[in-house]
Write a protein that holds these residues in place. Structure first.
Motif, PDB file in Angstrom:
ATOM      1  N   ASP B 350       0.826  -1.213   0.000  1.00  0.00           N
ATOM      2  CA  ASP B 350       0.000   0.000   0.000  1.00  0.00           C
ATOM      3  C   ASP B 350       0.859   1.262   0.000  1.00  0.00           C
ATOM      4  N   THR B 354       0.971   4.239  -2.901  1.00  0.00           N
ATOM      5  CA  THR B 354       0.882   5.690  -2.714  1.00  0.00           C
ATOM      6  C   THR B 354       2.020   6.390  -3.461  1.00  0.00           C
ATOM      7  N   ASP B 359      -3.872   2.877  -7.471  1.00  0.00           N
ATOM      8  CA  ASP B 359      -4.844   2.229  -6.597  1.00  0.00           C
ATOM      9  C   ASP B 359      -4.218   0.918  -6.109  1.00  0.00           C
ATOM     10  N   ARG B 389     -13.639   4.368  -1.852  1.00  0.00           N
ATOM     11  CA  ARG B 389     -12.359   4.629  -1.184  1.00  0.00           C
ATOM     12  C   ARG B 389     -11.758   5.945  -1.682  1.00  0.00           C
ATOM     13  N   ASP B 391      -8.511   8.818  -1.793  1.00  0.00           N
ATOM     14  CA  ASP B 391      -7.080   8.741  -2.095  1.00  0.00           C
ATOM     15  C   ASP B 391      -6.276   8.913  -0.804  1.00  0.00           C
ATOM     16  N   THR B 392      -5.342   8.007  -0.586  1.00  0.00           N
ATOM     17  CA  THR B 392      -4.510   8.087   0.626  1.00  0.00           C
ATOM     18  C   THR B 392      -3.732   9.405   0.665  1.00  0.00           C
ATOM     19  N   GLY B 404     -11.343   4.606   5.941  1.00  0.00           N
ATOM     20  CA  GLY B 404     -10.387   4.097   4.972  1.00  0.00           C
ATOM     21  C   GLY B 404     -10.659   2.639   4.644  1.00  0.00           C
ATOM     22  N   CYS B 679      -3.930  -1.312   6.535  1.00  0.00           N
ATOM     23  CA  CYS B 679      -4.008  -0.582   5.263  1.00  0.00           C
ATOM     24  C   CYS B 679      -5.210   0.366   5.263  1.00  0.00           C
ATOM     25  N   ASN B 683      -5.070   4.344   4.794  1.00  0.00           N
ATOM     26  CA  ASN B 683      -5.889   5.042   3.796  1.00  0.00           C
ATOM     27  C   ASN B 683      -6.737   6.143   4.453  1.00  0.00           C
TER      28      ASN B 683
END
Lengths: 334, 712
Positions: B350, B354, B359, B389, B391-392, B404, B679, B683
């Motif tokens: 993850d 980023t 994704d 979801r 965007d982180t 998240g 994760c 997020n």
């Protein structure tokens, strides 16, 4: 555990008599028994008599009644009874929240009001017999150099316990009193019930050995709250907690009383916060944050509990908002 | 896929979606919704666990243990302890110990109360010594000087250290045994809380140096195992056995709650250093992954399963170190090494996603080595609502309470094990299904009954399912997810053999060939037409009919073997960024189950795996005192385990696709949960929490670091 007698007095007067008569070397009052059993199992207490007041009530009436502008609650009323009481919910909502937030439904159905107030601290060094700490007559507080993530950030002196009672924190902002027999006084203000370790590290309250709590009382009023930040939502102790009561005047706070829990050896009043809240619009998040931050002005965290300094103002701000009738958090979810 | 929802009694919703429910063998419906056969006895208290057994004249024994992390025993007043009325034995074996809970002696008494007094009278005085600290503060050698081609090919490089704490075994029923080795004829009877009743009999026979045939072990009900109760009855069983022989009376020896935390094994902690690169296209080129695990005073067992092999991570230069510390050692714990590895691996992926502005689902679909798991990922993403979801990278701009999404994967091999079973059909129509593995809460007793009933073609109510005794047909220890995969074929073979003998007898009596006869839903058929009831047919038999079954798989899952089980999980979590409190709202668990013998207990296995994984992610942690090395939280108060209010909605998808074998599902559902939850938290808040548990102080540190542009 050592053998002991169980005495079942009919009245609080009888209980007080047993406690002061000198028939036993260490008689201990027991209501719900939650904390007593823990102490017996770990060998932290070796009473020769348990004076069981679990089923004692003051009169034949309800455990919770209103008298003038105060709510009176039997010492033996359970947390479940307090949390569910329409009287408490309407006229001392912070107290109902505090009672309802403790432990589990099972514990709440057994644990009593007085027992909740007088339970011993949860410090893991105190609770385990191999640590000969100050509270047990030893010469050091193991929390100072040890695992202190749940210990005091305020008022810590020789001993860094945090006061464990939910009810005490809520009652502190409601002019709470405990009513006693067996001594030379009728009642004690909640603010005077508990003592700092510097006044006596072996016990947390000032009751004399023959004194028995018959009931507790709080002032009735609509605007109070209690909020605990807990790691786990089921059966956990607060990391920090806060109770608040407010009087509103045209959308602004006219008077406020705030008390903090799980941060100091006693329920921790913050008069500087109370003063700073006067005149503040509880929707004004900048002003609310500034006032709440004062709660930790004197904080001296230990090595692992600095996060509590961050948490406490959040709990204070949210509790005050709730007492003012607002949702705890201003913003919406993402 | 059909779908149905029910409200479980526990107060959380379980939605089950099942692909292609269909009869399995020869039209025998296996996919039942049967409640476990021993559910009511377990609730009403009539089920007797090992620790409930109190034979006449039993002596209570308890280990004497070191209360500190490293200490020298200065004095112990054994004579004073022996003088306590009711104390029958005080034995001191050691005068020093190097972890909290280490056994240094043994005491026995007529009653638990006398034992308490004896322990008090012993009045041990310990001199604390410096305790060895483990990996908590260790640094890895910096690999930066080394030439690494995988990193040279990468467009982005992630460097991070992920840590997980020790998770203790704390079974509901603590470890222990009751053993009676006092019989004059030399036979020994034992009641053991064990995951392996056959191995427990071996262990007790070994401890007493007697023939195994002299030993009968009962494990009728077992209050949890999770890997720590595999070892042949353990030291509790062996000690109780020898003591019983020495004292000439039965001995009860069970751990208390603190002992259970301290000295019955654990999932070791882990520390994982990664420096891994990836290309802009989403290919991981490789790099360094170095791991370490605390193994207490044990020699090994601290492994961290990373790379898991599920994803293509390119060329990884990896190594592992087991590090000693003052603490009880590891034991197998539901998928040993896997959840800690999956936490680091899923977070690493993850975090790379980023950096790559990808994704994480798309990144995983590219890295994934299994087509089946790729399909599961797509199905799970739809179920969790992955399209919602955020965007982180922009999560830090969100409100106070943020949501998240995260995901992870799992797999588990099929381990072969020999199994045997026996079925007896009585002339009154009642049936006994007997299989000598054990039901550690998994539903084995129920599954055996269903395998027997469905093979015979009769309702389950005819069948009494017996398990958990060492004199029953051999079954494996319940570890490695081997029980049902290997016992179901044996039980079905036993039932088929009994049925064959019955139809042969019917043909001899009524005419025709045995193959003309069959049984469906309690009706006996001849040439497909009902001719009599099951009871009537059984009543025609002159005596009980016995059938025996054996399953002897080849390594790798031979005939009737079980095959590999894949799975994925998705989590949705909410984070209060002012308090650091995490709430897991929803978990989607997709697990390949193969042929489903009992849907309800299969779901329960998966739900239980998720619950244990969420608890590991958010709460569980052995805390050792920095001064004394002693565990400060050996109880259920400060060793937090998820409670009902912390329960997410758990949605199980039993992934089937025509499999004809039973797949292993005990362990795989707990592997990906913590990684998926971590994760989701990442997020939600936009910066990674790289240390479990996801406790408020860790989360607040990550939120603060995110504001300053880093991780925690």
């Amino acid at each position: 555990m050592n053998p002991f007698q169980i005495i079942r007095p009919e009245t609080y007067e009888d209980a007080a008599a047993v406690m002061s008569r000198g028939d036993f070397s260490l008689p201990v009052l027991k209501a719900g028994g939650m904390d007593i059993v823990d102490h017996l199992k770990e060998g932290l207490m070796e009473p020769d008599a348990l004076v069981d007041v679990k089923r004692v009530r003051r009169g034949g009436g309800d455990a919770i009644v209103r008298e003038d502008d105060r709510i009176l609650i039997d010492a033996g009323a359970t947390l479940a009874e307090i949390a569910a009481s329409p009287l408490v919910t309407a006229s001392a909502p912070g107290l109902a929240m505090a009672a309802g937030d403790a432990a589990t439904p099972h514990v709440r159905s057994v644990a009593s009001a007085a027992g909740n107030l007088l339970q011993r601290p949860r410090c893991w060094y105190y609770r385990q017999s191999q640590y000969d700490c100050l509270k047990k007559g030893g010469d050091r507080c193991y929390a100072v150099d040890g695992e202190n993530q749940y210990h005091a950030i305020l008022g810590g002196q020789s001993c860094h316990i945090v006061h464990p009672s939910n009810l005490a924190v809520a009652m502190s902002v409601l002019d709470g009193r405990v009513h006693v027999i067996g001594g030379d006084r009728d009642s004690i203000a909640l603010g005077d019930l508990f003592q700092m370790p510097s006044r006596g590290v072996r016990r947390e309250h000032v009751l004399e050995s023959g004194e028995v709590i018959t009931h507790v009382s709080v002032a009735a009023g609509p605007n109070s709250s209690y909020l605990a930040v807990k790691h786990k939502q089921s059966f956990d102790w607060p990391l920090v907690s806060a109770a608040a009561s407010v009087q509103m005047d045209g959308g602004r706070i006219a008077a406020a009383t705030v008390c903090c829990g799980a941060v100091a050896p006693v329920p921790w009043r913050v008069p500087n916060v109370d003063a700073a809240l006067v005149g503040v619009d509880p929707e004004d998040s900048a002003a609310m944050t500034a006032a709440s931050e004062l709660a930790v002005a004197d904080a001296r965290p230990l090595t692992q509990n600095g996060y509590k300094v961050q948490l406490l103002p959040v709990a204070v701000r949210r509790a005050v908002r709730m007492a003012a009738g607002l949702p705890a958090i201003a913003e919406d979810r993402r | 896929m059909s779908s149905r929802t029910r409200s479980a009694a526990a107060g959380f919703d379980v939605t089950t979606a099942v692909s292609d429910i269909r009869p399995a063998n020869d039209g025998i419906a296996m996919d039942t919704d049967t409640s476990r056969l021993d559910g009511v006895p377990k609730i009403d208290g009539s089920a007797k666990y090992g620790r409930d057994v109190l034979p006449d004249n039993v002596a209570f024994a308890r280990f004497i243990r070191c209360p500190l992390g490293n200490a020298e025993l200065l004095s112990a007043d054994a004579d004073a302890a022996r003088a306590v009325p009711g104390v029958v034995l005080v034995r001191m074996d050691r005068d020093s110990a190097n972890y909290h809970g280490r056994v240094v002696g043994l005491m026995a008494a007529d009653s638990p109360r006398a034992l308490d007094r004896g322990m008090r009278a012993l009045n041990m005085q310990w001199k604390p010594l410096d305790a060895v600290r483990g990996i908590q503060d260790m640094d890895f050698d910096d690999p930066s000087e080394q030439d690494n081609q995988a990193l040279a090919r990468a467009d982005v490089v992630l460097e991070a250290v992920y840590t997980t704490p020790v998770q203790t075994h704390c079974c509901f029923e603590t470890h222990g045994s009751v053993v009676d080795a006092s019989a004059a004829d030399g036979t020994v009877e034992a009641w053991v809380s064990t995951q392996g009743v056959q191995g427990a009999a071996d262990g007790i026979a070994r401890a007493l140096e007697i023939d195994r045939s002299k030993v009968l072990v009962h494990a009728d009900y077992v209050g949890g195992g999770f890997g720590s109760k595999i070892g042949g009855g353990g030291k509790e069983g062996a000690t109780a056995a020898r003591l019983s022989r020495d004292l000439g009376r039965p001995v009860w020896l069970f751990c208390d709650r603190a002992e259970e935390h301290l000295d019955t094994g654990n999932r070791p902690s882990s520390r994982t250093f990664v420096r891994v690169g990836a290309t802009n296209e989403g290919r991981i080129t490789g790099g360094f992954i170095r791991t370490a695990g605390d193994v207490g005073i044990s020699r090994g067992g601290g492994g961290v399963s990373i790379p898991s092999g599920r994803y293509d991570l390119g060329s990884i230069d990896g190594d592992h170190r087991d590090v000693k510390c003052a603490g009880g050692g590891p034991r197998p714990f539901r998928a040993p090494g896997k959840p800690q590895g999956a936490f680091a691996e899923e977070m690493m992926i993850d975090e790379l996603a980023t950096q790559l502005d990808m994704d994480p689902l798309q990144l995983r679909l590219g890295l994934e080595r299994s087509d089946e798991r790729r399909r599961m990922f797509q199905r799970g993403a739809a179920a969790i609502g992955w399209d919602k979801r955020g965007d982180t990278k922009t999560a830090g701009d969100g409100g106070v309470v943020r949501t998240g999404y995260g995901m992870g994967s799992t797999n588990w091999p099929a381990f072969p094990s020999q199994s045997e079973a026996e079925v007896i059909i009585n002339p009154d129509g009642s049936v006994v299904a007997r299989q000598g593995a054990q039901d550690i809460g998994t539903g084995h007793r129920t599954a055996m009954g269903i395998c027997c009933a469905s093979t015979l073609g009769i309702p389950l109510r005819y069948v009494t399912s017996e398990t958990g005794k060492s004199n029953q047909p051999y079954g494996p220890a319940s570890g490695g997810s081997v029980t049902l995969t290997n016992t179901a074929p044996a039980m079905e073979a036993a039932a088929a053999k009994a049925l064959e003998r019955m139809t042969t007898a019917l043909a001899e009596r009524e005419g025709g060939e045995p193959g003309d006869y069959g049984v469906t839903e309690g009706q006996v058929l001849r040439d497909g037409a009902p001719i009599m009831s099951w009871e009537e047919a059984c009543g025609l038999m002159p005596r009980a009919i016995r059938g025996e079954g054996r399953h002897s798989p080849r390594r790798g899952g031979g005939r009737g073997g079980s095959g590999h089980s894949d799975g994925v999980q998705f989590a949705r979590a909410t984070v209060d960024t002012e308090t650091g409190v995490v709430s897991v709202d929803h978990v989607v668990a997709i697990q390949a189950c193969g042929r489903i013998v009992c849907r309800k207990t299969t779901e329960s296995q998966i739900i239980g795996g998720v619950i244990q994984g969420v608890s590991y992610a958010l709460f569980e942690q052995r805390i050792l005192d920095g001064q004394t090395g002693a565990m400060v939280n050996p109880n259920m108060e400060w060793y937090r385990i998820l409670g009902s209010k912390d329960m997410p909605r758990i949605e199980c998808f039993l992934w089937d696709h025509g499999a004809t074998t039973v797949k292993p599902i005990g362990e795989p559902p707990t592997i990906p949960t913590a990684g998926a939850v971590a994760c989701a938290v990442y997020n939600a808040i936009g910066s990674p929490v790289r240390s479990l548990p996801l406790a408020p102080h860790h989360v607040l540190a990550a939120v603060a670091a995110g504001r300053n542009g880093g991780g925690a």
